[in-house]
Structures are given as C-alpha cells and as structure tokens.
Design an enzyme around this catalytic site. Structure first.
Site, short mmCIF file in Angstrom:
data_model
loop_
_atom_site.label_atom_id
_atom_site.label_comp_id
_atom_site.label_asym_id
_atom_site.label_seq_id
_atom_site.Cartn_x
_atom_site.Cartn_y
_atom_site.Cartn_z
N ASP A 34 0.81 -1.23 0.00
CA ASP A 34 0.00 0.00 0.00
C ASP A 34 0.83 1.27 0.00
O ASP A 34 0.39 2.32 0.45
CB ASP A 34 -0.96 0.01 1.19
CG ASP A 34 -2.13 0.98 0.97
OD1 ASP A 34 -2.54 1.12 -0.19
OD2 ASP A 34 -2.62 1.57 1.95
N GLY A 36 1.76 2.50 -2.85
CA GLY A 36 1.32 3.18 -4.07
C GLY A 36 2.03 2.75 -5.32
O GLY A 36 2.02 3.48 -6.32
N THR A 111 6.16 -5.16 -8.38
CA THR A 111 6.44 -6.34 -7.55
C THR A 111 5.64 -6.30 -6.26
O THR A 111 5.31 -5.23 -5.74
CB THR A 111 7.95 -6.40 -7.21
OG1 THR A 111 8.32 -5.21 -6.50
CG2 THR A 111 8.76 -6.51 -8.47
N PRO A 112 5.30 -7.48 -5.72
CA PRO A 112 4.45 -7.54 -4.53
C PRO A 112 5.18 -7.03 -3.29
O PRO A 112 6.40 -7.13 -3.17
CB PRO A 112 4.14 -9.04 -4.39
CG PRO A 112 5.24 -9.72 -5.11
CD PRO A 112 5.65 -8.82 -6.22
N GLY A 113 4.40 -6.51 -2.34
CA GLY A 113 4.97 -5.90 -1.16
C GLY A 113 5.09 -6.81 0.04
O GLY A 113 5.91 -6.58 0.91
N HIS A 114 4.26 -7.87 0.12
CA HIS A 114 4.28 -8.73 1.30
C HIS A 114 5.58 -9.54 1.35
O HIS A 114 6.12 -9.96 0.33
CB HIS A 114 3.09 -9.70 1.28
CG HIS A 114 1.84 -9.11 1.85
ND1 HIS A 114 1.20 -8.05 1.25
CD2 HIS A 114 1.14 -9.42 2.97
CE1 HIS A 114 0.13 -7.74 1.97
NE2 HIS A 114 0.07 -8.56 3.02
N MET A 167 2.70 12.57 -0.67
CA MET A 167 3.07 13.82 -0.02
C MET A 167 1.86 14.72 0.19
O MET A 167 1.85 15.57 1.09
CB MET A 167 4.13 14.54 -0.86
CG MET A 167 5.52 13.89 -0.83
SD MET A 167 6.29 13.91 0.80
CE MET A 167 6.49 15.69 1.07
N SER A 542 17.75 -43.39 5.58
CA SER A 542 17.91 -42.53 4.39
C SER A 542 16.54 -42.10 3.83
O SER A 542 16.10 -42.59 2.79
CB SER A 542 18.74 -43.22 3.30
OG SER A 542 18.32 -44.53 3.05
#
Length: 637
Positions: A34, A36, A111-114, A167, A542
C-alpha cells in the site's frame, strides 16, 4: 484513393519504425504494501497516453464501482489484474507493463509488497536497470522497504529512485521528506547503494511524475519521468565490459558451415577478434558474425548472433566464448549468495542442478555459512535456508565452468538452482568468487585401479543400499546378507546407521539438514569402498529420495542397488526393537521418521523386500538371486 486498411498498415509501420531504435529501460517498483506502487504505474501509463479508449472507459467504471479514491481515477486497477489482488487490495504477483515516450521505451515490473512474496520481487528485479523504491510519506522507511532495497543491491541494481509518495497527505511537508531521505540514505550506505535519487511525489494526483508540482516549490530536482528518460541503462554498461557469449547451440545446417549461436552477455565482438573457448581454453579468431539479415561487422551485448571461427575447435552448448585478452575465470568451487525461492528448505549436502548461461550441471551446496537478517544486516548461524531467506554458502559443481564474479558481470555471474526430481526452480544464486582450493586441489593419479582391485578379489564391487523405516529390519537382513557373502569368500563391509553415528557422524543430529549430511558422508565412504573393490552394504533409514539418487549417481552403472525394506509403520512400531517409537509417543523424541519427519519411499527400487510376506532368510535369498542376475557375484559365489 488509398484503402483504409492500407492507411492503417502505413500508420502501424510508421509507429514501429519510430520505436525501433529507441533505447529500452527496464525498472521495478518495490516497497511495502500500500505504498502506491500500482497507482504509480497506472499513472505512468495514463500520462504517457498508452491506454486505449476501452481501457479508459473500464478504468472510469471500475473506479466508481470500487470507490476507494473519493471520485478520483483509481490507477492501481490498471495493474492489479488478478481477482485475488482486487479482493485484498494488494499485489501478489509480478505485473509487467510496457509504455513509451518520445525519448525511450520502458518495461516496468510491479512487484508484490508482502514478505512472503519476496521471491516474486527477485524475479522482477533480475533484469531491471533501476529500482523505484516507494515510501509512504505517512509511514516512512519500513521493514519491507529495507528488504527490497537490500535485494535490489544484492541483485546488482546500481541506480535507485527513492519515491516518497502520498506527499499530499502530509501537506507537502519538506521536513517530512528530508527526514525520510536522511533515514533511507543512512541505510543505503550500509548496503552500498550509492546512486540514490530522492523525489517527493503524489502518484494519485500526478505531482512530480511527468510535471513539476506547484505544491512543492522547495523541490527543484527532476521529475520521475525526467529521470527515467535520461538515466544510463544497464545495456550500455554491459557493452563496456569484456566480451562474453554463452553458447546456446552449435549450428550445423550442412557440412560446409559450423557456427556457434547465442546471445552476447557483455562486450563487443568484431571479425578478427581473438577469442578463447571456456572452460577448455582453446583459442581462435572470429571469422564471421552471421545473422538472418546478413553478416555484421560488429555485434554488441544483447544481440543474438552466430559466430564462426577460423579454426576447428571443440566448443559445445554451455561453453563460453570470451575475449582472449581478458577471459572469464574457470573453477568448480565457489562462494555464492543464495536467495531461496521454494517451500522446501535448502539443505546443505543435498544435490541440485545449476543452470548458468547455456549449461546445466549437477552441483552440491554445503551447509550455509550464515543467513542474512535483511532488517539489521546481521549474519545469523543456520543449517538451512527457508523460503525467501538469503544466505551465503559454498557450492561445488561436477565440472569446471566459466564465470565472472556477479559484481563484475551480472550475466555470467548469476545462476538458478533446479530440484533434480521435480525440475522446479528452487533458488537464485550470485557467484562471489571461486575458492582457492578449486585451483589447488587436483585428482592424483594412482596406478592400482578399481578394476585391478576387484579382479584380485575375484568379484565385482557394488554398493547395496538398504532403506526403510526404523524397525523395518534393515540391519538384521543386511547383517545376515554379509554373513552369507563372507562365508563364501566375498570381500564385504557393512556400514550400519547406528554404528556410523558413533564415529564418522557423531556430530550430526536428526534435523532434515543433519540427515542429508549424514547420508552424503556415508555415500562418499561407500564410493571409496567400491573403489577399493569391496561389496559395501549400508543400512540407513535414508528418508529422502534426492539423497539416495545422489548416492546412485556417485557410482558407475550397475554398481548401486537400492534395496527397499518395506514394512508398514504399524508393524515397525509394534516391533520397536530399540524402544524408539515408545519414546516418540511419550514426546521424548522429535523429528522421528515416519511420525513427525517424512519418509519418501522408493518409487522404483532395484529390490523390493516386503517383510510381512517373507522371513529375513528368504529376503537374503532374494537379494543374492538379484546379485547373481546382475553379475555382481557368480552363481557359485
């Protein structure tokens, strides 16, 4: 009179010609949720007049329907195309958009922010020249702002725009802007980001995007578009570097033509230039630069071409053609920075495939030296890397490769890691430097070979790999098998899981990372025993298929037999010869295979022993029959 379709075709042709010779800038927008980012990209598309009439109508209708911007156009809707994104109001995937101005063409990645989508940000940043780091003026520099900035620096983006957005919600305060800039520059200094351009803006209202804002007379710097149109692009930087071209294809359309096709990673090449084929090291000269449109007298970074040489040299797909005066380095062991991109963690000792340039080859990662806390830059001890974590470790490749350190050349210093079983991309890596031991350590020739040792013993060496749950009966059957073979004069050695942990692997626990290292060491020891001419037998749980496959690939054809001692969990728990299952059920043991740690059963074992259907003696008879069939032992063994 010209036909309408002819006029349209002429317009399209003129449009394409007008854009053909423009430079192309790739950039990303990144930052926290968020801030922007999507709104900024939508504004750039809108201001550059790259929207069709139907898109504008849809934007106006969607903006009224969503109603998040008080009647203003919601430019984020142009980018957040996934339904899940619209429902949550966030970007969860990398969205690529193209637009153009009179000066330049652009490809922008939103690009995503999370934090959980950090790997998506890495994907978007991998080809970018500039990072636009968005900061919400109300919140200042956040954790994700720092994370994305560090990733941009790590990936090699040299130019950053600090876009202090919203701003208008802070009354266009110069002090707010300066405080954010001072905070960010202090962090940028820690991660060696030197070229930072700070711009105060309002993406929603279009202030300082394409035109100077009347509300911020105290700011006299460039607009965002002004910066993007004039900044030097990475393509120009790549052309200044030494010539490198990974070979993608050996072009042999007929007996009279042999060329080497690829995309130039860096530098410039001309006919007559002396080049070196790496890693082999043979040298020759460029005869021709061939393209579909004819021969060229010069080719530069980013162009796809075919080169012919003046000499017959051994050059294959995956090799690198480099200038002979300043060739790339060659090594098979490196220190690398690694960005992990998969839900399954990176475990030291586990084999992967490495794709670098046109070459794909097996590699092994050592346990990480450390992982990086991207918020504090602190180095933290770890044995594995989880999804989205960044760490530093050593990497060994199965053969020497040509490379440049990533800081010197992004194209020849980067690679991806691929899971050998699923073929999924699991990590992105950056080569820092080759390890000195990769040049100092060499295989020593010995006169007595594996074949000679085996002939003296009168047998064919092999590694018999028993796998199965705890309590399945691996050790009992393996011990009985060795007794039978020894009684018939066969030369054997049994490596038992518990016994090995008293010595060679006494420093290892039972985490997934330790289990991988446990098996890696045993596989290497088993390989040495086979080289000594022995029939080596191992009895280990294994649990992971990838490590069993790694052990198989260490040996020659028909030298490795996977023997699955198949016992249902309920039966193994009922037997419980060591009392381990009881401890697990009482909560005294953690990471126990089959209970709270996975066991990956063999899909196609060489020998499948179902212990509920046969006795240990019958199982041994079945194994011996297979050894005779595979000619590991003779019928009269």
């Amino acid at each position: 009179m010209a036909h309408v379709s002819d006029l349209i075709a002429e317009d399209i042709e003129q449009y394409l010609k007008a854009h053909e010779h423009k430079s192309l800038l790739r950039f990303i927008t990144c930052g926290s949720v968020d801030d922007g980012k999507s709104t900024l990209i939508g504004r750039l598309l809108y201001d550059s007049k790259m929207l069709f009439e139907d898109q504008m109508e849809a934007l106006e209708a969607d903006s009224k329907k969503v109603g998040t911007q008080g009647g203003e156009l919601d430019f984020a809707l142009l980018v957040d195309g996934l339904a899940a994104e619209r429902e949550q109001g966030i970007t969860i995937d990398v969205a690529y958009r193209f637009f153009s101005t009179d000066q330049r063409k652009f490809i922008v990645a939103d690009t995503p922010g999370h934090e959980q989508y950090t790997r998506n940000m890495v994907t978007g940043a991998s080809t970018a020249d500039v990072a636009v780091v968005m900061i919400d003026a109300r919140r200042g520099v956040l954790t994700q702002s720092r994370r994305h900035s560090f990733l941009a620096s790590l990936i090699g983006i040299r130019k950053v725009v600090l876009a202090v957005n919203k701003m208008d919600l802070m009354d266009y305060s110069e002090k707010v802007f300066n405080d954010i800039v001072d905070d960010y520059r202090a962090f940028a200094k820690q991660i060696n980001l030197q070229d930072v351009t700070a711009i105060p803006m309002s993406a929603l209202r279009g202030e300082n995007i394409t035109e100077q804002s009347a509300h911020m007379p105290w700011y006299r710097g460039t607009t965002l578009m002004g910066y993007l149109e004039t900044v030097e692009i990475d393509e120009a930087h790549q052309q200044k570097l030494s010539f490198r071209m990974p070979v993608q294809w050996v072009n042999r359309p007929n007996l009279d033509f042999r060329g080497f096709t690829g995309t130039i990673a860096s530098g410039v090449v001309r006919p007559g230039d002396r080049v070196r084929v790496l890693p082999a090291g043979q040298e020759s000269h460029i005869a021709r630069i061939v393209t579909l449109d004819g021969d060229l007298q010069q080719a530069v970074a980013g162009q796809s071409i075919t080169l012919t040489l003046t000499d017959e040299v051994d050059c294959s797909r995956g090799d690198v053609l480099a200038t002979a005066e300043d060739p790339a380095s060659v090594a098979d062991q490196f220190q690398v920075s690694l960005i992990w991109m998969h839900e399954q963690p990176m475990l030291g000792g586990r084999p992967y495939l490495m794709k670098i340039g046109g070459k794909t080859l097996p590699v092994t990662l050592a346990a990480p030296k450390y992982k990086i806390n991207v918020n504090t830059m602190e180095h933290l001890a770890t044995k594995e890397l989880a999804l989205n974590e960044i760490g530093v470790c050593n990497l060994s490749s199965s053969q020497p490769i040509a490379f440049d350190p990533y800081k010197d050349n992004r194209e020849t210093g980067s690679f991806i890691l691929i899971d050998r079983l699923t073929n999924a991309t699991v990590g992105a890596g950056l080569i820092e430097f080759s390890l000195r031991r990769s040049q100092n350590i060499h295989m020593q020739h010995v006169d007595v070979s594996k074949k000679a040792r085996a002939e003296q013993m009168g047998q064919k060496p092999a590694l018999l790999w028993f796998t199965g749950l705890s309590g399945a009966g691996k050790s009992a059957i393996a011990n009985l098998l060795e007794t039978r073979l020894y009684a018939r004069g066969r030369h054997t050695y049994l490596l038992d899981g518990d016994n090995v942990r008293h010595g060679l692997n006494r420093d290892l626990g039972f985490t997934d990372a330790d289990r991988v290292e446990n098996i890696r060491r045993v596989a290497e020891v088993g390989k040495l025993f086979v080289d000594a001419g022995l029939i080596a037998i191992t009895a280990f749980i294994s649990p992971f298929q990838s490590e069993r496959e790694m052990a198989r690939k260490l040996l020659g054809e028909n030298e490795f037999l996977e023997i699955f001692i198949d016992t249902p969990l309920a039966v193994a728990e009922e037997r419980d010869p060591k009392g381990l299952y009881k401890k697990v059920r009482r909560g005294e043991l953690k990471n126990f295979t089959g209970i709270d740690s996975p066991y990956e059963a063999p899909a196609a074992p060489d020998i499948h022993i179902q212990t509920t259907r046969m006795t240990p003696e019958q199982a041994v008879e079945r194994i011996i029959a297979t050894l005779i069939e595979r000619e590991i032992i003779s019928p009269d063994y």
